[in-house]
Design an enzyme around this catalytic site. Structure first.
Site, PDB file in Angstrom:
ATOM      1  N   ASP A 154      42.085  44.347  47.099  1.00  0.00           N
ATOM      2  CA  ASP A 154      41.950  45.638  46.433  1.00  0.00           C
ATOM      3  C   ASP A 154      41.032  45.414  45.219  1.00  0.00           C
ATOM      4  O   ASP A 154      40.803  44.261  44.818  1.00  0.00           O
ATOM      5  CB  ASP A 154      43.343  46.116  45.982  1.00  0.00           C
ATOM      6  CG  ASP A 154      43.269  47.285  45.029  1.00  0.00           C
ATOM      7  OD1 ASP A 154      42.566  48.263  45.347  1.00  0.00           O
ATOM      8  OD2 ASP A 154      43.907  47.224  43.954  1.00  0.00           O
ATOM      9  N   ASP A 214      40.479  48.011  42.017  1.00  0.00           N
ATOM     10  CA  ASP A 214      40.968  48.481  40.714  1.00  0.00           C
ATOM     11  C   ASP A 214      42.361  47.945  40.427  1.00  0.00           C
ATOM     12  O   ASP A 214      43.293  48.143  41.207  1.00  0.00           O
ATOM     13  CB  ASP A 214      40.982  50.018  40.680  1.00  0.00           C
ATOM     14  CG  ASP A 214      39.577  50.564  40.758  1.00  0.00           C
ATOM     15  OD1 ASP A 214      38.790  50.269  39.853  1.00  0.00           O
ATOM     16  OD2 ASP A 214      39.271  51.255  41.743  1.00  0.00           O
TER      17      ASP A 214
END
Ligand code: XBP
Ligand code: MG
Length: 253
Positions: A10, A12
């Protein structure tokens, strides 16, 4: 589980703490430029983060907090234009070095490359944000180190839907048990676990109290040899930082 072949990150909150001092600030600057009296403070943004995707988040804000706002006929276009501008401002922040990678991220990615693990990204953020983050915070050539960058509107249903992870697995031509995903949030683990991916969570200030049921391991950071992680749940078998041998052990359990 099978042999570990790929790491899927991922972006953020996982590769970098981009939200509070990155996207949030860029959204606020955009609102000013568009002459809107919207202001997202740190506490409000925590609630807004329950919705992934910048355009979706602005729409949610209007629905929940600004019923007074008179939507123009071209509201969708306005959201698109503001989102584009927000991402330009965010990229400028990255270019000027304001946002750094989280501890252990650069080290783990370098080691994974050395040891022949494949790399991918699965995120709801826009492709241009990932490119800027990787180029300015990791290495100018680093976008090409990632075989698959699954991002943004490429699948209609954003996290917590598992679609972005299914997409990444399809592109990698791997099964879930050949990969480990790295996430930082409840929406993230719902997406990765929904695609059956073993997942390591590194929490941040916004996500510390989220529900991470189904995670392989929940830690405060990937850690460095001289700055170990703290285990919040799961069994780290005495490891002090996340490296490839440790991930191979986790994957073989
Ligand atoms: C990230 C997001 C994104 C970013 C902003 O969630 O929800 O919307 O906040 O990026 P995750 P965009 O880490 O779970 O992928 O404005 O480009 O959407
Ligand atoms: Mg995240």
């Amino acid at each position: 589980m099978s042999d570990l072949k790929a790491l899927i990150f991922d972006v953020d909150g996982t590769l970098a703490d981009t939200e509070r001092d990155g996207h949030r600030v860029a959204f606020n600057r955009t609102f000013k430029e568009f002459k809107l009296d919207w202001e997202w403070d740190v506490a409000l943004y925590e609630d807004l983060l329950s919705v992934t995707g910048g355009k979706e988040r602005m729409r949610f804000y209007v629905e929940k907090y600004r019923p007074d706002f008179v939507r123009p006929d071209d509201f969708d276009e306005l959201l698109k234009a503001m989102h584009l501008r927000k991402n330009e401002i965010f990229a400028d922040m990255l270019r000027s070095g304001q946002i750094k990678l989280r501890p252990g991220v650069a080290r783990l990615i370098a080691q994974a490359r050395d040891e022949g693990l494949r790399l991918a990204v699965a995120t709801t953020t826009s492709p241009e944000n990932i490119d800027a983050l990787l180029r300015f915070a990791l290495h100018p050539e680093s976008p090409s180190w990632f075989e698959v960058i699954a991002a943004g509107d490429i699948v209609p249903a954003k996290k917590p839907a598992p679609d972005i992870y299914f997409h990444a697995l399809k592109e990698l031509k791997l099964s879930a048990d050949e990969c480990i995903a790295f996430e930082d949030s409840e929406n993230g683990i719902r997406a990765s676990a929904g695609a059956n991916l073993p997942t390591v969570i590194t929490v941040n200030d916004y996500t510390r109290n989220h529900n991470f049921d189904g995670a392989l391991l929940v830690i405060d950071q990937l850690g460095e040899p001289d700055a170990p992680f703290t285990v919040l749940s799961g069994d780290a078998s005495g490891a002090r930082f996340v490296d490839v041998p440790f991930l191979r052990t986790l994957a073989s359990k």
